[in-house]
Motif scaffolding. Structure first.
Motif, mmCIF file in Angstrom:
data_model
loop_
_atom_site.group_PDB
_atom_site.id
_atom_site.type_symbol
_atom_site.label_atom_id
_atom_site.label_comp_id
_atom_site.label_asym_id
_atom_site.label_seq_id
_atom_site.Cartn_x
_atom_site.Cartn_y
_atom_site.Cartn_z
ATOM 1 N N PRO A 318 0.942 -1.145 0.098
ATOM 2 C CA PRO A 318 0.017 -0.078 0.029
ATOM 3 C C PRO A 318 0.891 1.094 -0.050
ATOM 4 C CG PRO A 318 -0.254 -1.137 1.981
ATOM 5 C CD PRO A 318 0.607 -1.857 1.330
ATOM 6 N N GLY A 319 2.097 1.474 0.219
ATOM 7 C CA GLY A 319 3.072 2.511 0.126
ATOM 8 C C GLY A 319 3.750 2.610 -1.008
ATOM 9 N N ALA A 320 3.330 1.891 -1.771
ATOM 10 C CA ALA A 320 3.969 1.714 -3.394
ATOM 11 C C ALA A 320 3.104 2.342 -4.189
ATOM 12 C CB ALA A 320 4.367 0.549 -3.796
ATOM 13 N N THR A 321 3.340 2.887 -5.352
ATOM 14 C CA THR A 321 2.746 3.384 -6.746
ATOM 15 C C THR A 321 2.978 2.381 -7.551
ATOM 16 O OG1 THR A 321 2.912 5.846 -5.824
ATOM 17 C CG2 THR A 321 2.110 5.362 -8.120
ATOM 18 N N VAL A 322 1.860 1.682 -7.912
ATOM 19 C CA VAL A 322 1.758 0.660 -9.035
ATOM 20 C C VAL A 322 1.160 0.820 -10.097
ATOM 21 C CG1 VAL A 322 1.272 -1.758 -9.265
ATOM 22 C CG2 VAL A 322 1.839 -1.288 -7.308
ATOM 23 N N THR A 323 1.910 0.976 -11.410
ATOM 24 C CA THR A 323 1.297 1.416 -12.532
ATOM 25 C C THR A 323 0.680 0.579 -13.141
ATOM 26 O OG1 THR A 323 3.271 2.951 -12.968
ATOM 27 C CG2 THR A 323 1.943 2.355 -14.886
ATOM 28 N N ASP A 324 -0.729 0.972 -13.615
ATOM 29 C CA ASP A 324 -1.551 -0.103 -14.436
ATOM 30 C C ASP A 324 -1.205 -0.141 -15.705
ATOM 31 O OD1 ASP A 324 -3.294 -2.143 -15.255
ATOM 32 O OD2 ASP A 324 -5.088 -0.918 -14.522
ATOM 33 N N PRO A 325 -0.597 -0.683 -16.634
ATOM 34 C CA PRO A 325 -0.176 -0.127 -17.972
ATOM 35 C C PRO A 325 -1.020 -0.175 -19.032
ATOM 36 C CG PRO A 325 0.773 -2.459 -17.406
ATOM 37 C CD PRO A 325 0.021 -2.012 -16.104
ATOM 38 N N ASP A 326 -1.065 0.642 -19.934
ATOM 39 C CA ASP A 326 -1.846 0.697 -21.176
ATOM 40 C C ASP A 326 -1.486 -0.676 -22.004
ATOM 41 O OD1 ASP A 326 -3.243 2.947 -20.582
ATOM 42 O OD2 ASP A 326 -1.716 4.063 -21.519
ATOM 43 N N GLY A 327 -0.211 -0.842 -22.081
ATOM 44 C CA GLY A 327 0.553 -2.091 -23.027
ATOM 45 C C GLY A 327 1.669 -2.538 -22.403
ATOM 46 N N THR A 328 2.378 -3.491 -23.206
ATOM 47 C CA THR A 328 3.490 -4.338 -22.711
ATOM 48 C C THR A 328 2.990 -5.401 -21.837
ATOM 49 O OG1 THR A 328 4.397 -3.020 -20.849
ATOM 50 C CG2 THR A 328 5.273 -2.177 -23.006
ATOM 51 N N TYR A 329 4.007 -6.125 -21.215
ATOM 52 C CA TYR A 329 3.624 -7.112 -20.123
ATOM 53 C C TYR A 329 4.355 -6.663 -18.823
ATOM 54 C CZ TYR A 329 7.411 -9.422 -22.654
ATOM 55 O OH TYR A 329 8.600 -9.701 -23.313
ATOM 56 N N LEU A 330 4.760 -5.587 -18.754
ATOM 57 C CA LEU A 330 5.709 -4.696 -17.740
ATOM 58 C C LEU A 330 4.699 -4.042 -16.906
ATOM 59 C CD1 LEU A 330 8.365 -4.056 -20.106
ATOM 60 C CD2 LEU A 330 8.282 -5.972 -18.828
ATOM 61 N N ILE A 331 5.204 -3.878 -15.412
ATOM 62 C CA ILE A 331 4.610 -3.166 -14.442
ATOM 63 C C ILE A 331 5.741 -2.308 -13.908
ATOM 64 C CG2 ILE A 331 3.192 -2.993 -12.306
ATOM 65 C CD1 ILE A 331 1.768 -5.492 -12.960
ATOM 66 N N TRP A 332 5.715 -1.017 -13.736
ATOM 67 C CA TRP A 332 6.496 -0.220 -12.941
ATOM 68 C C TRP A 332 5.906 0.145 -11.517
ATOM 69 C CZ3 TRP A 332 11.259 1.160 -13.760
ATOM 70 C CH2 TRP A 332 11.827 2.190 -13.205
ATOM 71 N N VAL A 333 6.883 -0.272 -10.634
ATOM 72 C CA VAL A 333 6.554 0.020 -9.206
ATOM 73 C C VAL A 333 7.424 1.146 -8.432
ATOM 74 C CG1 VAL A 333 6.190 -0.980 -7.125
ATOM 75 C CG2 VAL A 333 5.362 -2.364 -8.983
ATOM 76 N N SER A 334 7.060 2.022 -8.094
ATOM 77 C CA SER A 334 7.789 3.127 -7.417
ATOM 78 C C SER A 334 7.658 2.866 -5.961
ATOM 79 C CB SER A 334 7.440 4.557 -7.864
ATOM 80 O OG SER A 334 8.225 5.426 -6.949
ATOM 81 N N ALA A 335 8.658 2.723 -4.998
ATOM 82 C CA ALA A 335 8.530 2.312 -3.537
ATOM 83 C C ALA A 335 9.404 2.948 -2.878
ATOM 84 C CB ALA A 335 8.507 0.742 -3.651
ATOM 85 N N PRO A 336 9.610 4.219 -2.819
ATOM 86 C CA PRO A 336 10.596 4.812 -1.961
ATOM 87 C C PRO A 336 10.293 4.781 -0.517
ATOM 88 C CG PRO A 336 8.934 6.730 -3.114
ATOM 89 C CD PRO A 336 8.644 5.201 -3.529
ATOM 90 N N GLY A 337 9.164 4.591 -0.042
ATOM 91 C CA GLY A 337 8.949 4.262 1.432
ATOM 92 C C GLY A 337 9.242 3.006 1.723
ATOM 93 N N LEU A 338 9.323 2.069 0.699
ATOM 94 C CA LEU A 338 9.637 0.676 1.196
ATOM 95 C C LEU A 338 11.028 0.228 0.742
ATOM 96 C CD1 LEU A 338 6.272 -0.744 -0.070
ATOM 97 C CD2 LEU A 338 6.756 -0.280 2.012
ATOM 98 N N ILE A 339 11.469 0.628 -0.255
ATOM 99 C CA ILE A 339 13.124 0.481 -0.483
ATOM 100 C C ILE A 339 14.033 1.626 -0.038
ATOM 101 C CG2 ILE A 339 14.614 0.000 -2.337
ATOM 102 C CD1 ILE A 339 12.500 -0.785 -4.044
ATOM 103 N N VAL A 340 14.313 1.078 1.064
ATOM 104 C CA VAL A 340 14.907 2.290 2.076
ATOM 105 C C VAL A 340 16.375 2.236 2.012
ATOM 106 C CG1 VAL A 340 13.131 2.213 3.598
ATOM 107 C CG2 VAL A 340 14.860 0.670 3.850
#
Length: 395
Positions: A318-340
């Protein structure tokens, strides 16, 4: 012809000289799960396997060359799949997109006498940037802007500023790693800037076949800006490699006209890339002329995996921002509060035995991000996500 394999069938790639497994995941042990390098853990389309097996049965693997049937297959795929009316004369063979970038930077643009200036979006697929930098190019990065849901957007003013005095824009549609499928107005804005700044564009569209049902439709930049394409100011790259998991066979159709086409053909010969590998052409022709129905099934499978993975990641992180992509089979995750910390993602990888693509591979500003590949059997995806989420949330 053999029947289509099930997409949920386990495929053991250990011991196949795999870069993804035998090199990059070698330290994780036999129960590793790879959600990293952007090739699929799925068997290719039966028509492609059949073509490769038929070619192998000749038992003579001598030098090969490119003929009209490769160009005709590329034309057929673009016309039938993407509604873009190219012609046989537009098609130039290169093994890989990265080699086309190398040819542009090392030969075509370098012949102007000064180190070329290359503009890229940020984050961006690293190997293209690496080859440009290693060739002496000066790199200008244009950061994407992200909304609260993680959807990437284009900062047109920043792009315009970066393109001032530049030689080449490395464009990517759908975008790797964020999965954005660019809208027509965004593509038109990019074309307007390129015209005004007189910048050559290389559009890397090798993920074009992966767009999600009911979401943004893929449009080639060349169809929005036909004048740039006609004049050779836009180089379009298409390949069956991602769609049919044939990246190791190395076949790319470079779609380009005018003087740029002649320059790229001459550069290819200068770089010694004129002969394709033996299996590259029959595999590409089979994929592009017979593979459409199989791709329809694949896209539906990938869409379901993406939907499942985005929901699981958003619930578990819940602390990350998870991109729901339009295309590809890839998901980009931004987790600055979790990867410390600088080594935290490596520690997560070791404890979970799950490989992901570290964000720093896509630019120095993204060290608290990572990219996930969902093109694998669903039960293996579920297991990988569960292990990864547990490792991230357990200190």
């Amino acid at each position: 012809m053999s029947t289509s394999p099930r997409f949920d069938e386990h495929l053991d790639r250990w011991g196949t000289h795999s870069a993804k497994w035998d090199l990059l995941a070698a330290d994780l042990g036999p129960d590793a799960i790879c959600l990293s390098v952007a090739d699929m853990e799925l068997r290719t389309a039966p028509c492609v396997s059949d073509a490769v097996i038929a070619a192998a049965r000749h038992s003579n693997y001598g030098y090969t060359e490119i003929f009209d049937d490769f160009a005709d297959a590329a034309v057929f795929w673009q016309r039938s799949r993407h509604g873009w009316g190219i012609y046989r004369e537009d098609v130039l063979f290169y093994p890989r997109v990265v080699q086309c970038v190398a040819a542009l930077v090392n030969v075509v643009l370098a012949d102007r006498g000064t180190p070329p200036v290359v503009v890229t979006l940020d984050p961006a697929y690293g190997p293209l940037i690496d080859v440009a930098r290693a060739s002496g190019a000066r790199i200008r990065r244009v950061p994407l802007v992200f909304d609260a849901e993680g959807r990437a957007g284009l900062d047109v003013d920043s792009l315009d500023g970066a393109m001032n005095g530049a030689d080449l824009l490395l464009w990517c549609n759908p975008h790797n790693p964020t999965g954005r499928v660019w809208a027509s107005d965004e593509l038109a804005a990019v074309a307007d800037i390129a015209r005004a700044r007189n910048v050559l564009i290389l559009s890397d569209d090798i993920h074009a076949d992966f767009t999600r049902p009911g979401r943004a439709a893929y449009t080639p930049l060349a169809s929005i800006a036909p004048d740039l394409y006609e004049d050779g100011r836009l180089v379009h790259c298409a390949s069956p490699g991602k769609t049919f998991t044939t990246a190791g066979l190395e076949a790319t159709a470079i779609l380009v006209r005018g003087e740029t086409r002649r320059a790229l053909e001459a550069a290819k010969r200068r770089m010694g890339l004129h002969n394709p590998t033996y299996f590259a052409v029959p595999a590409a022709i089979a994929a592009w002329t017979q593979g459409g129905p199989w791709v329809d099934e694949l896209v539906a499978f990938i869409d379901a995996n993406l939907t499942r993975a985005v929901a699981r990641l958003r619930e578990g992180l819940p602390g990350a921002t998870v991109t729901d992509p339009d295309g590809t089979y890839l998901i980009w995750v931004s987790a600055p509060g979790l990867i410390v910390g600088d080594n935290h993602l490596a520690d997560i990888r070791a404890r979970s035995r799950v490989a992901v693509s570290p964000g720093i591979d896509f630019g120095p500003s993204w060290d608290r991000c990572f990219r996930i590949n969902t093109a694998l059997p669903t039960r293996e995806l579920d297991a990988g996500l569960d292990r990864l989420i547990t490792a991230i949330t357990t200190r």
